[in-house]
Design a protein around this motif. Structure first.
Motif, PDB file in Angstrom:
ATOM      1  N   LYS A   1      -4.337   4.798 -12.571  1.00  0.00           N
ATOM      2  CA  LYS A   1      -5.231   5.623 -11.707  1.00  0.00           C
ATOM      3  C   LYS A   1      -5.183   7.111 -12.144  1.00  0.00           C
ATOM      4  O   LYS A   1      -3.822   7.777 -12.260  1.00  0.00           O
ATOM      5  CB  LYS A   1      -5.060   5.649 -10.311  1.00  0.00           C
TER       6      LYS A   1
ATOM      7  N   LYS B   1       0.864  -1.243  -0.115  1.00  0.00           N
ATOM      8  CA  LYS B   1       0.091  -0.009  -0.164  1.00  0.00           C
ATOM      9  C   LYS B   1       0.852   1.297  -0.072  1.00  0.00           C
ATOM     10  O   LYS B   1       1.792   1.394   0.656  1.00  0.00           O
ATOM     11  CB  LYS B   1      -0.878  -0.077   1.297  1.00  0.00           C
TER      12      LYS B   1
ATOM     13  N   ARG C   1     -10.670   8.193 -10.764  1.00  0.00           N
ATOM     14  CA  ARG C   1     -11.445   8.306  -9.450  1.00  0.00           C
ATOM     15  C   ARG C   1     -11.416   9.624  -8.951  1.00  0.00           C
ATOM     16  O   ARG C   1     -10.584  10.162  -8.360  1.00  0.00           O
ATOM     17  CB  ARG C   1     -10.534   7.365  -8.599  1.00  0.00           C
TER      18      ARG C   1
END
Ligand code: PEP
Ligand code: CO
Length: 456
Positions: free
Chosen positions: A296, A122, A327
């Motif tokens: 992204k 992450k 997003r």
């Protein structure tokens, strides 16, 4: 920047990213032990095959032309402790059921891509975390360190790279076995748990949709003489954020009788918002592999970046090579998305556009829990359909953080109506996920929207 003044593209190798700035990489105390682990990883058999990867590229190409819809979903962060049969089966079940619901609405094939079998690393907004005066390295996912707030837990350990690879293999092995063993029996409507739908004004419509699924599958089985799901063709693909570049490099291989390099640790690596800079190490790594690549994009993404990604990653503008996963959040998508679509089209880019409807809609409650509102998530998807249509193209898919478990992390829908219900089963270490009921409800709403779009 005009293309002619872009830096010259130099020769790519699986390690050429090491010459660029690599953000979000762990700081290991002992580099020699990292190199030993990477050497071991390089020798282990791969998790996926080049032909599966090329099949996904074809399916993404279809999605870029509006002939297919992509359902991309799973945990924000997989955890080693969750590598257990019921959890994996439940996630597979919810993705499969959602995809069947979407098929009815979309009237086109749906490709399922899981955020699983490797979603262990992450990115973090800060390298450090402070609690009650104590400062330690941030938790970066089970591939790197542990979430436990102790000096030992937070120290990056290269052995976790091996543990992550092995768990990815275990997860994938179980998924492949379930699919092969007729797990797709879920097409029987009685396997859909629709109790929650009783509270919805759309309950009757949902039940009708599920009936339609059952009928269509029975019809198909009758006509073809096979049972749906009994096919050797893989019908789940895997994906994860390609964040830890030395780990990804170790999965980067050549295969007999095919040109090029493949990342055989996943079908579909994506680059996150924090590491997508065109000049950065992540884009350098991704440009040399033949897998389809997700990028992204969000409110801070510029048109110039779009141009440079196409130049670096997709110079031939091959449909299926790039997926732009946007997003923005329900409040920002209307302002942000059109400019990026224009930039991509001006470049002749033919990316699949996928709406990540969760990451732009994260908020923190007064009690400090990260959450998302079901209504915002759906509102973002709804707008995505409309914006793409206004440009004469189609939204190619959705990207959702979800779980098959009965957690209470996102607010709204039938099962977690208000903020006060969040504490009941709040599990996530990172981002809040839709639970089974919310996920299925979202699929019904999206299917309905797609049907309305098609009827326009
Ligand atoms: C994610 O997908 O979990 C993530 C961190 O996303 P983003 O890079 O879009 O913030
Ligand atoms: Co997330």
């Amino acid at each position: 920047m005009p293309i002619s003044s872009l830096p010259q593209i130099s020769e790519w190798t699986p390690r050429s990213w090491r010459g660029r700035e690599a953000l979000q990489q762990p700081d290991y105390p002992d580099q020699a032990s990292v190199e030993r682990v990477l050497e071991e990883l390089r020798l282990l058999p791969p998790l996926v095959t080049s032909w599966e990867i090329l099949l996904l590229r074809e399916e993404l190409a279809e999605a870029s032309r509006g002939e297919r819809f992509i359902l991309h979903g799973g945990d924000c962060a997989e955890r080693f402790a969750d590598c257990q049969s019921p959890r994996i089966a439940n996630l597979l079940k919810v993705l499969l059921q959602m995809s069947l619901v979407l098929v009815v609405g979309a009237k086109r094939p749906v490709t399922r891509i899981g955020r699983f079998a490797g979603q262990y690393a992450k990115p973090r907004s800060s390298n450090l975390e402070t609690r009650e005066g104590v400062t330690l390295p941030a938790y970066r996912g089970d591939l790197i360190n542990r979430s436990e707030f102790t000096a030992e837990g937070r120290t990056p350990d290269p052995q976790f790279l091996l543990r992550g690879y092995e768990r990815s293999a275990l997860t994938l092995n179980f998924i492949r076995a379930l699919i092969k063993g007729g797990f797709a029996d879920l097409h029987h409507p009685e396997y859909f748990d629709l109790d929650w739908a009783a509270h919805s004004p759309l309950a009757a419509e949902y039940h009708r949709t599920v009936e339609t699924i059952g009928e269509s599958l029975r019809f198909m089985e009758h006509v073809l003489g096979v049972r749906a799901g009994e096919t050797d063709r893989i019908n789940f693909f895997t994906s994860h954020e390609a964040l830890h570049l030395a780990y990804e490099e170790a999965q980067t291989r050549q295969v007999p009788r095919r040109d090029g390099w493949f990342n055989l640790g996943t079908h579909f690596p994506w680059v996150g918002l924090r590491t997508n800079r065109p000049a950065g190490a992540h884009i350098e790594y991704l440009r040399g592999i033949s897998n389809p690549i997700g990028i992204k994009v969000g409110a801070a993404t510029t048109r110039e970046q779009v141009v440079r990604w196409f130049e670096a990653l997709d110079p031939e503008r091959t449909p299926g090579r790039l997926a732009l996963i946007h997003r923005f959040g329900a409040k920002k998508i209307a302002d942000g998305l059109p400019g990026l679509i224009e930039a991509a089209r001006a470049e002749g880019g033919r990316a699949a556009w996928i709406c990540d409807a969760v990451h732009g809609n994260t908020e923190t409650t007064a009690s400090g829990l990260k959450t998302r509102r079901f209504e915002d998530i759906y509102r973002e998807v709804e707008q995505a359909f409309e914006i793409h249509r206004a440009f004469g193209q189609q939204l190619g898919g959705v990207h959702i953080e979800l779980t098959g478990e009965n957690v209470t992390e996102c607010i709204g829908g039938a099962s977690v109506p208000t903020e006060s219900h969040l504490a009941r089963a709040y599990e996530t270490e990172v981002d809040p996920r839709l639970n089974y009921e919310q996920s299925l409800e979202l699929a019904f709403l999206i299917a309905r929207k797609m049907k309305n779009e098609a009827d326009r």
